[in-house]
Design a protein around this motif. Structure first.
Motif, PDB file in Angstrom:
ATOM      1  N   VAL A 122       0.849  -1.184   0.000  1.00 18.71           N
ATOM      2  CA  VAL A 122       0.000   0.000   0.000  1.00 18.71           C
ATOM      3  C   VAL A 122       0.888   1.237   0.000  1.00 18.71           C
ATOM      4  O   VAL A 122       1.823   1.334   0.805  1.00 18.71           O
ATOM      5  CB  VAL A 122      -0.910   0.055   1.252  1.00 18.71           C
TER       6      VAL A 122
ATOM      7  N   THR B 133      -0.441   4.257   9.677  1.00 19.31           N
ATOM      8  CA  THR B 133      -0.380   3.578  10.978  1.00 19.31           C
ATOM      9  C   THR B 133      -1.601   2.678  11.156  1.00 19.31           C
ATOM     10  O   THR B 133      -1.481   1.528  11.590  1.00 19.31           O
ATOM     11  CB  THR B 133      -0.308   4.634  12.104  1.00 19.31           C
ATOM     12  N   GLY B 134      -2.778   3.195  10.798  1.00 17.42           N
ATOM     13  CA  GLY B 134      -4.001   2.398  10.891  1.00 17.42           C
ATOM     14  C   GLY B 134      -3.961   1.187   9.973  1.00 17.42           C
ATOM     15  O   GLY B 134      -4.335   0.072  10.364  1.00 17.42           O
ATOM     16  N   ILE B 135      -3.491   1.391   8.762  1.00 16.25           N
ATOM     17  CA  ILE B 135      -3.434   0.287   7.787  1.00 16.25           C
ATOM     18  C   ILE B 135      -2.513  -0.817   8.298  1.00 16.25           C
ATOM     19  O   ILE B 135      -2.867  -1.999   8.320  1.00 16.25           O
ATOM     20  CB  ILE B 135      -2.919   0.808   6.422  1.00 16.25           C
TER      21      ILE B 135
ATOM     22  N   LEU C  67      -1.398  -1.475  11.327  1.00 12.46           N
ATOM     23  CA  LEU C  67      -1.836  -2.147  12.550  1.00 12.46           C
ATOM     24  C   LEU C  67      -3.013  -3.079  12.279  1.00 12.46           C
ATOM     25  O   LEU C  67      -3.137  -4.130  12.909  1.00 12.46           O
ATOM     26  CB  LEU C  67      -2.228  -1.115  13.608  1.00 12.46           C
ATOM     27  N   ALA C  68      -3.883  -2.686  11.353  1.00 11.02           N
ATOM     28  CA  ALA C  68      -5.046  -3.527  11.053  1.00 11.02           C
ATOM     29  C   ALA C  68      -4.643  -4.755  10.251  1.00 11.02           C
ATOM     30  O   ALA C  68      -5.281  -5.796  10.344  1.00 11.02           O
ATOM     31  CB  ALA C  68      -6.107  -2.720  10.308  1.00 11.02           C
ATOM     32  N   ASN C  69      -3.616  -4.626   9.452  1.00  8.12           N
ATOM     33  CA  ASN C  69      -3.135  -5.761   8.659  1.00  8.12           C
ATOM     34  C   ASN C  69      -1.606  -5.704   8.543  1.00  8.12           C
ATOM     35  O   ASN C  69      -1.065  -5.214   7.559  1.00  8.12           O
ATOM     36  CB  ASN C  69      -3.781  -5.763   7.264  1.00  8.12           C
TER      37      ASN C  69
ATOM     38  N   LEU D 193       0.632  -6.332   5.343  1.00  3.18           N
ATOM     39  CA  LEU D 193       0.794  -5.409   4.221  1.00  3.18           C
ATOM     40  C   LEU D 193       2.115  -4.649   4.326  1.00  3.18           C
ATOM     41  O   LEU D 193       2.546  -4.284   5.422  1.00  3.18           O
ATOM     42  CB  LEU D 193      -0.368  -4.403   4.196  1.00  3.18           C
TER      43      LEU D 193
ATOM     44  N   TYR E  38       2.764  -5.841  19.683  1.00  2.00           N
ATOM     45  CA  TYR E  38       1.318  -5.923  19.887  1.00  2.00           C
ATOM     46  C   TYR E  38       0.825  -7.359  19.691  1.00  2.00           C
ATOM     47  O   TYR E  38      -0.024  -7.841  20.439  1.00  2.00           O
ATOM     48  CB  TYR E  38       0.564  -4.955  18.959  1.00  2.00           C
TER      49      TYR E  38
END
Lengths: 380, 272
Positions: B47, B79-81, B83-85, B88, B262
């Motif tokens: 991404v 950061t959101g992308i 952490l969510a996956n 990637l 995490y």
């Protein structure tokens, strides 16, 4: 208190109810920033999310938190953030981005006194208009507002459902009264909302992430699932690439608003109490509705025919439902902890055909039932 | 240099790009694509995230999952992308205004967290897209449309700032030194943890014209003349180093990465 013992009655604050209901709704990503009176939502989720494999992150500021949940949502997670007035102001930039890029997410705003730093630990309802018009440009707004803890639980789940179905941010607007109030919650609720199931088997062949012509937006295929596409805050065509074509740009901008406004009936959600044949209709929402219930009861004991109209969806404004409820009313009393943000909307919805009296209160103290009663009786 | 099939990675229908003649951003984009190719990242598992400005337009041209976000916030979205996956690969491309002025806070905190993303900052010392306003890296004394009498402020040493904040890899290169830049890019893209590379990229249109550098060639020569290696820079006095571009690796280490930590927390909580 945890996420395991669901059927045991629990004492929860509104903020805890929102946090735990979010997990129940499948939320697995929270990004936030400490702010009173919403911090318990972040605190609860920092403890509970990793237990269910979810992610909590405290970001460096409110804008970053809002941006991070949009990123996480695009990567396939159900996401939320929580804040209060000053933080809600900061988040507006990214809320607009989520509207334009049609990314589902839930934004909780536990309202406190304003403007500016205002009164951090005291209640107000001053963000009702900001929740609709906070970010620049024409954009959709879906805003839900709970009065009780069961309300908060149910509307949190509903917020996620709506966000995914309409692919847009949904604002869950609490006030400090509801956020910090402790009440019993017994699950399942009488009106236990079902989780929205995303349509499965979305065709990757010829996938258009931004179709403007459906009834609802096409489901979002998360990034990393084999359909690379472009996401931009610029007005764009149906593929997602920016456009300067006036017709396409207008279609894009109109679509965002129309997809919500065309489903006003579906989104309308009101609680009515003895509105049939009422002489006086009381309009109240959120923490104020609790006082309004007391006032209405006292007025009825005095022989007055008073009905209560409590919207749970503030935006889109349920004007049709209000017109119906106010059919026999000779007066409407609006009680709210601001200078009339909803009262103006009520007046407009009723075409100024019925006198609308506002009982407003600022300063951080809740409106008392006796104070609303005085307005109902025309004594103030 | 290895042969790379660039068309495979480009949205050729979106080209020609909007960058001006003489802009260094195209060279930087090529360098990033070569590093992505070398790392074996694909358009499915990668991404690209950008903000606003000339650098921000890069996400329109590369054929990957691409996000063109709001001004300064690309790293927060990334950061959101990530952490969510965490599977990637996430590349952020930003600029000096986007990344160090409005987005400076996100940059320093991403470095501090040591999240496994790669941030490429294209530094052209100016706000190019809005027409040549002063940026936090505009040299002291240089002219800009908002500094008609010369810039009074001292510029950021961006790579130095980031290296002080954390992360696992920090480097600086220029679009003049393309071979060295590619080496640095490869290191940055392969590094696990937060990696940052500042790329000096000339802007003849908005910066050079107002600062006695009339064309792209003069600006390229300027990059060449002012560059020194990290090693050589150590022997210079502060005064001698003042207008130099210090190129090379400023930080290279292997501290624990955020998504790993995490994941361990989740495993620990779910296992107990």
């Amino acid at each position: 208190m945890g996420t395991e013992d669901k059927s045991v009655p629990r004492l929860l604050t509104g903020n805890e109810a929102v946090a735990l209901a979010a997990i129940e709704a499948g939320a697995r990503f929270f990004a936030g920033y400490p702010i009173t009176p919403s911090s318990e939502i972040a605190e609860t989720l920092s403890r509970e999310l990793p237990k269910v494999g979810g992610v909590f992150i405290q970001m460096e500021d409110e804008i970053a938190a809002m941006s991070a949940i949009i990123g996480a949502s695009l990567a396939g997670a159900r996401t939320l953030t929580a804040t209060s007035g000053p933080g809600f102001s900061l988040k507006q930039e990214a809320i607009g981005y989520a509207c334009e890029t049609e990314v589902p997410c839930v934004v909780v705003n536990v309202m406190r006194g304003g403007p500016s730093t205002g009164m951090p630990t005291l209640p107000a309802q001053g963000d009702v208009m900001q929740a609709k018009w906070g970010t620049h440009g024409d954009h959709p707004a879906i805003v839900l507002c709970p009065e009780r803890i069961d309300d908060a639980w149910e509307l949190t789940i509903r917020a996620f459902n709506i966000a995914e179905k309409f692919r847009t941010p949904v604002i869950l607007l609490l006030d400090e009264i509801v956020g910090h109030l402790t009440e019993k919650l017994v699950l399942p609720l009488k009106k236990q909302p079902k989780l929205f199931d995303l349509p499965q088997n979305v065709s990757k062949e010829g996938y258009l992430p931004y179709r403007f012509d459906g009834e609802y937006p096409p489901p979002l295929i998360p990034v990393g699932q084999g359909v690379p596409y472009h996401v931009t805050g610029l007005l764009h065509d149906e593929t997602g690439f920016p456009t300067n074509d006036p017709d396409l740009a207008e279609r894009n901008a109109r679509w965002l608003v129309d997809k919500v406004e065309n489903h006003k009936d579906e989104l309308a959600d009101v609680e009515l109490d003895e509105v049939d044949g009422c002489d006086i209709l009381v309009f109240a929402y959120g923490g104020c509705a609790r006082s309004a219930r007391g006032a209405v009861r006292m007025a009825r004991e005095k022989g007055l025919k008073v009905g209560l109209f409590k919207p749970r969806t503030l935006w889109p404004f349920p004007e049709k439902e209000l017109q119906e409820a106010a059919k026999t009313a000779k007066r409407v009393v609006v009680a709210e902890m601001n200078l009339g943000q909803m009262a103006h909307e009520v007046e407009w919805a009723l075409g100024r055909s019925i006198p609308v009296e506002l009982h407003s209160k600022l300063g951080g103290e809740p409106i008392l039932p006796t104070e609303i009663l005085a307005t109902i009786e025309g004594r103030d | 240099m290895e042969r790379v099939d660039y068309d495979k990675y480009l949205r050729t229908s979106r080209i020609p790009h909007i960058w001006c003649p003489g802009c260094g951003h195209g060279i930087a984009m090529k360098s990033i694509l070569r590093a992505v190719d070398h790392a074996g990242w694909t358009k499915e598992n990668t991404v690209w995230v950008s903000g606003i400005g000339c650098s921000g337009r890069i996400t329109g041209y590369v054929d990957f999952n691409t996000l063109h976000t709001t001004h300064g916030r690309a790293i927060a979205f990334a950061t959101g992308i990530k952490l969510a996956n965490p599977k990637l690969n996430v590349v952020v491309v930003t600029g000096d205004g986007d990344g160090t002025a409005i987005g400076g806070n996100h940059l320093i905190h991403a470095a501090r967290r040591n999240l496994d993303i790669t941030v490429v900052l294209l530094n052209n010392n100016i706000y190019g897209m809005t027409g040549g306003q002063c940026s936090p890296t505009t040299p002291q004394g240089a002219k800009a449309t908002t500094a008609p009498y010369g810039n009074m402020e001292r510029p950021f040493d961006i790579a130095g700032v980031v290296a002080a904040c954390g992360g696992n890899f920090v480097a600086r290169g220029t679009v003049y030194h393309v071979n060295e830049l590619e080496k640095l890019m490869r290191q940055a893209f392969l590094k696990h943890g937060f990696s940052f590379i500042e790329v000096m990229s000339p802007c003849p249109t908005a910066f050079g014209r107002r600062n006695k550098m009339k064309n792209a060639i003069v600006m390229m020569e300027d990059l060449k003349e002012r560059s020194v290696s990290v090693k050589k820079a150590k022997d210079l006095t502060d005064e001698e180093r003042e207008d130099k571009i210090v190129n090379g690796v400023l930080l290279d280490r292997d501290k624990a990465e955020y998504t790993d930590l995490y994941r361990q927390l989740i495993e620990q909580l779910r296992g107990s």
